[in-house]
Design a protein around this motif. Structure first.
Motif, short mmCIF file in Angstrom:
data_model
loop_
_atom_site.label_atom_id
_atom_site.label_comp_id
_atom_site.label_asym_id
_atom_site.label_seq_id
_atom_site.Cartn_x
_atom_site.Cartn_y
_atom_site.Cartn_z
N ARG A 189 -72.40 -45.89 64.45
CA ARG A 189 -73.39 -45.06 63.78
C ARG A 189 -73.06 -44.93 62.29
NH1 ARG A 189 -76.96 -41.39 66.25
NH2 ARG A 189 -78.02 -40.08 64.73
N GLN A 190 -71.79 -44.67 61.98
CA GLN A 190 -71.39 -44.54 60.57
C GLN A 190 -71.66 -45.84 59.81
OE1 GLN A 190 -67.30 -43.30 60.77
NE2 GLN A 190 -67.83 -41.21 61.37
N GLN A 191 -71.32 -46.97 60.42
CA GLN A 191 -71.54 -48.27 59.79
C GLN A 191 -73.04 -48.55 59.63
OE1 GLN A 191 -69.50 -51.45 61.82
NE2 GLN A 191 -70.05 -52.95 60.29
N TYR A 192 -73.81 -48.21 60.64
CA TYR A 192 -75.26 -48.42 60.63
C TYR A 192 -75.91 -47.60 59.52
CZ TYR A 192 -80.00 -48.70 62.62
OH TYR A 192 -81.35 -48.92 62.82
N VAL A 193 -75.59 -46.31 59.47
CA VAL A 193 -76.15 -45.42 58.45
C VAL A 193 -75.76 -45.92 57.05
CG1 VAL A 193 -76.00 -43.07 57.49
CG2 VAL A 193 -76.35 -43.41 59.95
N ALA A 194 -74.52 -46.30 56.88
CA ALA A 194 -74.05 -46.80 55.58
C ALA A 194 -74.78 -48.08 55.18
CB ALA A 194 -72.54 -47.05 55.62
N ALA A 195 -75.04 -48.97 56.13
CA ALA A 195 -75.74 -50.22 55.82
C ALA A 195 -77.18 -49.95 55.40
CB ALA A 195 -75.69 -51.16 57.03
N PHE A 196 -77.87 -49.09 56.13
CA PHE A 196 -79.26 -48.77 55.76
C PHE A 196 -79.31 -48.04 54.42
CE2 PHE A 196 -80.79 -50.37 59.66
CZ PHE A 196 -82.18 -50.35 59.64
N ALA A 197 -78.38 -47.13 54.18
CA ALA A 197 -78.34 -46.41 52.89
C ALA A 197 -78.05 -47.38 51.74
CB ALA A 197 -77.30 -45.30 52.94
N ALA A 198 -77.16 -48.33 51.95
CA ALA A 198 -76.86 -49.32 50.92
C ALA A 198 -78.09 -50.18 50.61
CB ALA A 198 -75.69 -50.20 51.36
N ALA A 199 -78.83 -50.55 51.64
CA ALA A 199 -80.05 -51.33 51.43
C ALA A 199 -81.07 -50.51 50.64
CB ALA A 199 -80.63 -51.77 52.77
N ALA A 200 -81.20 -49.24 50.97
CA ALA A 200 -82.12 -48.37 50.24
C ALA A 200 -81.70 -48.23 48.77
CB ALA A 200 -82.20 -47.00 50.91
N ASP A 201 -80.41 -48.08 48.53
CA ASP A 201 -79.91 -48.00 47.15
C ASP A 201 -80.21 -49.28 46.39
OD1 ASP A 201 -78.92 -45.43 47.57
OD2 ASP A 201 -76.85 -46.11 47.89
N TYR A 202 -80.00 -50.41 47.04
CA TYR A 202 -80.24 -51.72 46.42
C TYR A 202 -81.72 -51.85 46.03
CZ TYR A 202 -80.18 -56.86 46.04
OH TYR A 202 -80.30 -58.16 45.61
N LEU A 203 -82.59 -51.48 46.95
CA LEU A 203 -84.03 -51.57 46.66
C LEU A 203 -84.42 -50.62 45.52
CD1 LEU A 203 -85.37 -51.78 50.31
CD2 LEU A 203 -85.43 -53.61 48.59
N THR A 204 -83.84 -49.43 45.52
CA THR A 204 -84.14 -48.45 44.47
C THR A 204 -83.77 -49.00 43.09
OG1 THR A 204 -83.85 -46.61 46.00
CG2 THR A 204 -83.69 -46.10 43.66
N VAL A 205 -82.61 -49.62 42.99
CA VAL A 205 -82.16 -50.21 41.72
C VAL A 205 -83.15 -51.28 41.25
CG1 VAL A 205 -80.38 -51.69 40.69
CG2 VAL A 205 -79.71 -49.69 42.03
N LEU A 206 -83.77 -51.99 42.20
CA LEU A 206 -84.74 -53.03 41.85
C LEU A 206 -86.14 -52.48 41.59
CD1 LEU A 206 -83.67 -55.77 44.43
CD2 LEU A 206 -83.14 -55.66 41.99
N GLY A 207 -86.30 -51.17 41.70
CA GLY A 207 -87.60 -50.55 41.44
C GLY A 207 -88.52 -50.56 42.65
N ILE A 208 -87.98 -50.79 43.82
CA ILE A 208 -88.76 -50.77 45.05
C ILE A 208 -88.43 -49.47 45.78
CG2 ILE A 208 -89.19 -51.91 47.28
CD1 ILE A 208 -88.22 -54.53 45.91
N GLN A 209 -89.45 -48.67 46.08
CA GLN A 209 -89.25 -47.37 46.72
C GLN A 209 -89.03 -47.54 48.22
OE1 GLN A 209 -88.93 -44.05 45.71
NE2 GLN A 209 -88.50 -43.80 47.88
N PRO A 210 -87.79 -47.27 48.70
CA PRO A 210 -87.54 -47.37 50.14
C PRO A 210 -88.12 -46.17 50.89
CG PRO A 210 -85.55 -46.71 49.02
CD PRO A 210 -86.58 -46.95 47.96
N VAL A 211 -88.70 -46.45 52.04
CA VAL A 211 -89.26 -45.41 52.89
C VAL A 211 -88.74 -45.63 54.31
CG1 VAL A 211 -91.38 -44.41 53.84
CG2 VAL A 211 -91.36 -45.26 51.48
N LEU A 212 -88.17 -44.60 54.89
CA LEU A 212 -87.73 -44.66 56.28
C LEU A 212 -88.91 -44.30 57.17
CD1 LEU A 212 -84.37 -42.80 55.75
CD2 LEU A 212 -84.61 -45.19 56.39
N VAL A 213 -89.14 -45.12 58.17
CA VAL A 213 -90.24 -44.87 59.10
C VAL A 213 -89.64 -44.49 60.45
CG1 VAL A 213 -92.23 -45.88 60.29
CG2 VAL A 213 -91.73 -46.53 57.92
N ASN A 214 -89.93 -43.27 60.87
CA ASN A 214 -89.52 -42.83 62.20
C ASN A 214 -90.55 -43.39 63.18
OD1 ASN A 214 -88.90 -41.62 64.59
ND2 ASN A 214 -88.93 -39.53 63.80
#
Length: 169
Positions: A19-44
């Protein structure tokens, strides 16, 4: 599109570490997209457990959070995305069937087969980590225009094959 089953103690002995690794991976992807100007959205895509996982990811990274009850509205929302990262099988299908390139974080053999049908087999991440997800994301973004065209073509072909199957039945 996170999936709590991927990190469930009912499915995995090492669920907490995963779970910790999973959350960290998704958060890192969101950070990466944010830096590129792409707004990440989590869909439940699936209820309370996924909502908790989305909240954990959003606590580490600036993400929007969407929960839509109507399955057709969820599909329409996903169809408007530039790209998707999905651990939910139906979330990946919703993206790809509408021509949205997708990375699937796989926890079952069915993901790779489905991704391959859409020409996206190389974007099925079976060993999820920050590095593997960010690598797949960088590759997808580099090839995004070509991949979008390929996914749209494959989706149209698969829909046509499906219609022919139903006509035969």
């Amino acid at each position: 599109i996170p999936n709590s089953k991927v990190v469930s103690k009912y499915n995995h002995a090492n669920a907490e570490g995963m779970r910790q690794q999973y959350v960290a991976a998704f958060a890192a992807a969101a950070d990466y997209l944010t830096v590129l100007g792409i707004q990440p959205v989590l869909v439940n895509h699936e209820g309370k457990e996924d909502a908790e996982l989305c909240a954990e990811i959003a606590a580490l990274s600036p993400c929007g959070l969407v929960q839509i009850e109507d399955p057709l509205a969820v599909k329409a929302f996903i169809g408007k995305a530039e790209l998707a990262i999905s651990s939910r099988f139906h979330g990946a299908v919703n993206a790809l069937s509408q021509g949205v390139p997708c990375i699937a974080t796989s926890w079952s053999h069915k993901y790779h087969a489905m991704m391959s049908d859409f020409g996206m087999g190389d974007f099925c991440v079976e060993q999820l980590s920050e590095d593997s997800l960010l690598g797949a994301l960088a590759d997808l973004l580099e090839q995004k225009n070509d991949l979008t065209a390929e996914v749209k073509n494959r989706a149209a072909s698969l829909k046509q094959q499906n219609n022919l199957m139903w006509q035969r039945l």
